[in-house]
Design a protein around this motif. Structure first.
Motif, PDB file in Angstrom:
ATOM      1  N   ASP A 122       0.793  -1.230   0.000  1.00  9.78           N
ATOM      2  CA  ASP A 122       0.000   0.000   0.000  1.00  9.78           C
ATOM      3  C   ASP A 122       0.819   1.269   0.000  1.00  9.78           C
ATOM      4  O   ASP A 122       0.283   2.356  -0.194  1.00  9.78           O
ATOM      5  CB  ASP A 122      -0.940   0.018   1.221  1.00  9.78           C
ATOM      6  N   ALA A 123       2.115   1.174   0.253  1.00  6.35           N
ATOM      7  CA  ALA A 123       2.955   2.386   0.262  1.00  6.35           C
ATOM      8  C   ALA A 123       2.945   2.995  -1.129  1.00  6.35           C
ATOM      9  O   ALA A 123       3.363   2.363  -2.101  1.00  6.35           O
ATOM     10  CB  ALA A 123       4.370   2.053   0.692  1.00  6.35           C
ATOM     11  N   THR A 124       2.445   4.242  -1.251  1.00  4.88           N
ATOM     12  CA  THR A 124       2.327   4.864  -2.570  1.00  4.88           C
ATOM     13  C   THR A 124       3.679   5.188  -3.175  1.00  4.88           C
ATOM     14  O   THR A 124       3.870   5.060  -4.372  1.00  4.88           O
ATOM     15  CB  THR A 124       1.500   6.157  -2.470  1.00  4.88           C
ATOM     16  N   GLU A 125       4.626   5.604  -2.354  1.00  2.00           N
ATOM     17  CA  GLU A 125       5.957   5.928  -2.852  1.00  2.00           C
ATOM     18  C   GLU A 125       6.980   5.401  -1.862  1.00  2.00           C
ATOM     19  O   GLU A 125       6.868   5.615  -0.663  1.00  2.00           O
ATOM     20  CB  GLU A 125       6.135   7.443  -3.035  1.00  2.00           C
ATOM     21  N   SER A 173       5.407  -4.869  -4.121  1.00  2.00           N
ATOM     22  CA  SER A 173       4.293  -5.803  -4.230  1.00  2.00           C
ATOM     23  C   SER A 173       4.816  -7.199  -4.579  1.00  2.00           C
ATOM     24  O   SER A 173       5.777  -7.347  -5.331  1.00  2.00           O
ATOM     25  CB  SER A 173       3.302  -5.327  -5.293  1.00  2.00           C
ATOM     26  N   LEU A 174       4.143  -8.236  -4.043  1.00  2.00           N
ATOM     27  CA  LEU A 174       4.564  -9.618  -4.237  1.00  2.00           C
ATOM     28  C   LEU A 174       3.528 -10.370  -5.060  1.00  2.00           C
ATOM     29  O   LEU A 174       2.327 -10.279  -4.800  1.00  2.00           O
ATOM     30  CB  LEU A 174       4.738 -10.308  -2.875  1.00  2.00           C
ATOM     31  N   TYR A 187       0.313 -14.087   5.033  1.00  2.00           N
ATOM     32  CA  TYR A 187       1.486 -13.431   4.463  1.00  2.00           C
ATOM     33  C   TYR A 187       1.654 -12.079   5.154  1.00  2.00           C
ATOM     34  O   TYR A 187       0.661 -11.367   5.408  1.00  2.00           O
ATOM     35  CB  TYR A 187       1.339 -13.220   2.961  1.00  2.00           C
ATOM     36  N   GLU A 188       2.904 -11.713   5.431  1.00  2.00           N
ATOM     37  CA  GLU A 188       3.183 -10.461   6.139  1.00  2.00           C
ATOM     38  C   GLU A 188       4.247  -9.675   5.382  1.00  2.00           C
ATOM     39  O   GLU A 188       5.209 -10.245   4.874  1.00  2.00           O
ATOM     40  CB  GLU A 188       3.687 -10.744   7.550  1.00  2.00           C
ATOM     41  N   VAL A 189       4.068  -8.362   5.302  1.00  2.00           N
ATOM     42  CA  VAL A 189       5.063  -7.478   4.706  1.00  2.00           C
ATOM     43  C   VAL A 189       5.309  -6.323   5.671  1.00  2.00           C
ATOM     44  O   VAL A 189       4.388  -5.836   6.323  1.00  2.00           O
ATOM     45  CB  VAL A 189       4.601  -6.921   3.336  1.00  2.00           C
ATOM     46  N   GLN A 190       6.568  -5.938   5.775  1.00  2.00           N
ATOM     47  CA  GLN A 190       6.919  -4.795   6.627  1.00  2.00           C
ATOM     48  C   GLN A 190       7.942  -3.932   5.909  1.00  2.00           C
ATOM     49  O   GLN A 190       8.865  -4.433   5.260  1.00  2.00           O
ATOM     50  CB  GLN A 190       7.484  -5.237   7.970  1.00  2.00           C
ATOM     51  N   ILE A 191       7.735  -2.607   5.986  1.00  2.00           N
ATOM     52  CA  ILE A 191       8.703  -1.638   5.471  1.00  2.00           C
ATOM     53  C   ILE A 191       9.452  -1.081   6.662  1.00  2.00           C
ATOM     54  O   ILE A 191       8.924  -0.281   7.430  1.00  2.00           O
ATOM     55  CB  ILE A 191       8.024  -0.513   4.673  1.00  2.00           C
ATOM     56  N   ARG A 192      10.682  -1.537   6.835  1.00  2.00           N
ATOM     57  CA  ARG A 192      11.495  -1.079   7.956  1.00  2.00           C
ATOM     58  C   ARG A 192      11.944   0.349   7.717  1.00  2.00           C
ATOM     59  O   ARG A 192      12.189   0.766   6.597  1.00  2.00           O
ATOM     60  CB  ARG A 192      12.720  -1.981   8.129  1.00  2.00           C
ATOM     61  N   GLY A 193      12.054   1.118   8.784  1.00  2.00           N
ATOM     62  CA  GLY A 193      12.484   2.505   8.694  1.00  2.00           C
ATOM     63  C   GLY A 193      11.321   3.457   8.844  1.00  2.00           C
ATOM     64  O   GLY A 193      11.491   4.585   9.278  1.00  2.00           O
ATOM     65  N   ARG A 194      10.110   3.000   8.461  1.00  2.00           N
ATOM     66  CA  ARG A 194       8.936   3.847   8.657  1.00  2.00           C
ATOM     67  C   ARG A 194       7.865   3.107   9.475  1.00  2.00           C
ATOM     68  O   ARG A 194       6.758   3.589   9.646  1.00  2.00           O
ATOM     69  CB  ARG A 194       8.367   4.316   7.322  1.00  2.00           C
ATOM     70  N   GLU A 195       8.187   1.863   9.910  1.00  2.00           N
ATOM     71  CA  GLU A 195       7.299   1.057  10.749  1.00  2.00           C
ATOM     72  C   GLU A 195       5.940   0.840  10.094  1.00  2.00           C
ATOM     73  O   GLU A 195       4.895   0.907  10.755  1.00  2.00           O
ATOM     74  CB  GLU A 195       7.128   1.712  12.124  1.00  2.00           C
TER      75      GLU A 195
END
Length: 476
Positions: A122-125, A173-174, A187-195
């Motif tokens: 979902d992260a747009t950018e 995206s996967l 299934y789990e996804v994480q963007i490190r650095g912005r939590e």
């Protein structure tokens, strides 16, 4: 853990006048940060070497070092050197571990056997220092990982269930192709650095053919798609029109590292005007702003939201021009200014390219790196070399130390006058970047030079020009 900050404490209650603090990294103790205090003013330098660029923060009171959004590559030895009446040092060993994911919220995704499962990030950018990690099941099996900064991607080919089925897009995206019931699960996804994190509950059902309900659904989807396409066409026509207007208000600016660059608004500010300056994505907070301008002829220093611009930015008196002192390559990019008044709104963009000075020389000859910086009493002079900023010369209060690899080959007659350095009997190992730092109580001045072999000068300059051209073409 990757993505977390690491704080290395000096254990000083405060930095005193005439203190000098150096932070080194790795077995060669490459200088990544320098802090000096004179006459109650503190000057700070942080390296722009790619591994640490934009990640280092220094506590101006204590000299403690924070490394933000860490990666495995930041593991290693850090050395703290404090120069007071005597010199003391401490060693820190840092270990950055792999990611452990924590998430909340679940999205349901259902597909039929043989179809592809697309799990949208979902992260747009994405930001350049994002680290994206995908895991599967209760045991958190690592499926895929991408480091946006290095563009390094890894997929799990060891698990037979997912072999040759995983696709990881640049936006994080996967996709799981040719799905089977065994791919059902969490299934789990994480963007490190912005939590930022997401969870998906995937259900893969057996293919039992199309029902009349499904066929009716497809017809409806086609009609909806036709309407959507019409809306998209209208949107992009408007977007193209907006971009054409932006291009007309765009200016390209080039500068050399260590110099001053001025981005001119091309207007005169009125009392009460609001001015905002952005760097990079204008969805982020402005790097500096003034909500209610008061007319003045003097340039004014301003607070900044981005550590890369600390103590470097002023707003031009009367115009709001952005004045960037001692600019560096990390300041290359897109800048935007918006001026809002009672009767107008003005927008303008700048594409800024910062270059490093190129000096060519043949093996066996001498080269002089002329800096033209006026050295003052009490200045700390540091010359470093290479991508890891290995210290080669340090001069302070009349005492000078030289690295073993350059000993006997340096001429320092102008060092204490203008910071210039002469290197004799050049070898192949001497080709690379040399950087000068001059720190005192008021400011941090620097110069950088790319010393190259004379026969490659044309090729290097053409390569630099091509990179600059590609950067400009890549601007949205």
């Amino acid at each position: 853990m990757e993505g977390d900050p690491v704080i290395l404490h000096t254990n000083l209650s405060e930095i005193l006048n005439d203190d000098t603090i150096l932070w080194g990294f790795g077995p060669k103790e490459s200088v990544i940060s320098q802090i000096a205090r004179k006459n109650d003013l503190t000057s700070v330098f942080a390296t722009d070497e790619v591994s640490f660029a934009g990640r280092l923060q220094v506590d101006h009171k204590t000299g403690s070092l924070t490394i933000r959004n860490t990666r495995n590559r930041h593991s290693g030895q850090y050395k703290l050197t404090i120069s007071r009446e005597k010199t003391t040092s401490r060693i820190f060993h840092v270990d950055v571990f792999d990611v452990v994911v924590e998430t909340d919220g679940v999205k349901s995704v259902s597909v039929t056997e043989g179809e592809s499962v697309i799990l949208q990030n979902d992260a747009t950018e994405l930001q350049k220092d994002d680290l994206i990690v995908w895991r599967f099941g209760d045991k958190g099996i690592l499926l895929a990982k991408i480091d946006v900064e290095t563009n390094k991607l890894s997929l799990n080919h060891a698990d037979e269930r997912f072999r040759n089925r995983l696709q990881l897009e640049q936006n994080g995206s996967l996709t799981i192709t040719n799905a089977r019931p065994e791919h059902t699960g969490l299934y789990e996804v994480q963007i490190r650095g912005r939590e930022s994190s997401q969870r998906f509950l995937v259900s893969v059902s057996a293919d039992v053919g199309w029902s009349s309900t499904v066929i009716a659904g497809i017809v409806l989807a086609v009609l909806l798609l036709a309407g959507l396409l019409a809306a998209v066409v209208i949107y992009y026509r408007r977007r193209i029109s907006e971009l054409e207007k932006q291009v007309a208000e765009e200016e390209k600016v080039e500068g050399m590292e260590g110099r001053t660059v001025v981005l001119k608004t091309g207007t005169t500010l009125q009392n009460g005007d609001e001015i905002k300056w952005w760097f990079g994505d204008d969805k982020n907070p402005p790097i500096t702003q003034n909500s209610e301008w008061i007319s003045t002829d003097a340039d004014t220093s301003c607070d900044v939201s981005d550590e890369r611009f600390r103590n470097k930015v002023q707003l031009g008196g009367g115009t709001g021009d952005l004045i960037i002192s001692y600019i560096r390559t990390i300041h290359s990019g897109v800048y935007k200014v918006q001026i809002s008044g009672k009767t107008r709104i003005k927008n303008k963009r700048f594409i800024v390219t910062v270059n490093v000075g190129i000096v060519s020389v043949k093996v066996g000859q001498s080269v002089t790196l002329e800096t033209n910086i006026e050295i003052q009493e009490g200045d700390l002079i540091l010359w470093t070399f290479g991508v890891k900023n290995g210290l080669i010369v340090k001069a302070e209060s009349g005492a000078t130390s030289i690295s073993e690899s350059f000993r006997g080959r340096l001429q320092l007659k102008d060092l204490l006058l203008n910071g210039s350095l002469t290197i004799t009997n050049i070898t192949n190992a001497d080709f690379g970047h040399f950087q000068l730092q001059v720190l005192n109580s008021e400011r941090n001045r620097f110069r950088r030079f790319n010393v190259i072999e004379a026969s490659t000068e044309k090729k290097v300059r053409e390569s630099t020009e091509m990179i600059s051209l590609l950067s400009e073409e890549g601007v949205d």
